[in-house]
Design a protein around this motif. Structure first.
Motif, short mmCIF file in Angstrom:
data_model
loop_
_atom_site.label_atom_id
_atom_site.label_comp_id
_atom_site.label_asym_id
_atom_site.label_seq_id
_atom_site.Cartn_x
_atom_site.Cartn_y
_atom_site.Cartn_z
N UNK A 115 12.23 4.19 2.82
CA UNK A 115 11.05 3.84 3.34
C UNK A 115 10.33 2.97 2.18
N UNK A 116 9.22 2.37 2.66
CA UNK A 116 8.27 1.38 1.72
C UNK A 116 7.12 2.12 1.45
N UNK A 117 6.59 2.21 -0.06
CA UNK A 117 5.68 2.99 -0.41
C UNK A 117 5.16 2.15 -1.77
N UNK A 118 3.95 1.63 -1.75
CA UNK A 118 3.37 0.76 -2.75
C UNK A 118 4.35 -0.32 -3.22
N UNK A 119 4.90 -1.04 -2.21
CA UNK A 119 5.81 -2.37 -2.32
C UNK A 119 7.10 -1.71 -2.97
#
Length: 135
Positions: free
Chosen positions: A117-121
């Protein structure tokens, strides 16, 4: 006697409806910002953005690297199913094991791979298993 037979018949029908809809519904995971809609009984879930064109067994969207679509049910028992999921870009494909629980489902990837997943780029690995609650 007729009342007893009718009551037993209705109870059996209610049980069969529960069994038929076990793999159908909308699920979410607030911690990872994920939403999943599925119906593993029939390929009738519209593909988001292409509702007029195509259907699939389900989809997962949220803080993932794009959306994932459930395109094939490989195995299904009363409490567990193995499905084939493909990313919206078509570059990645994963087998997922879905176990139904009292409050929703647990989903994990088959094999040693992780869904990211994507979290804070940044890419982060989603947990194995990922717990989702019924909406």
């Amino acid at each position: 006697m007729k009342t007893f037979v009718f009551t037993v018949y209705m109870a059996l029908m209610a049980l069969s409806v529960v069994a038929q809809t076990e793999y159908k519904g909308t699920f979410y995971n607030m911690e990872y910002g994920l939403r999943m809609k599925m119906n593993l009984e029939k390929m009738d879930v519209p593909v988001p953005g292409m509702e007029d064109l195509d259907s699939c067994y389900g989809w997962i969207q949220g803080k993932l690297n794009g959306a994932w679509y459930l395109l094939k049910v490989k195995e299904k028992t009363e409490k567990k199913a193995v499905v084939r999921a493909v990313s919206e870009r078509g570059a990645d494909a994963q087998e997922m094991e879905i176990k139904m629980t009292d409050t929703g489902l647990e989903m994990k990837l088959v094999g040693g791979t992780y869904m990211k997943g994507v979290e804070k780029n940044r890419y982060v690995k989603l947990p194995k298993p990922l717990v989702m609650s019924r909406e």
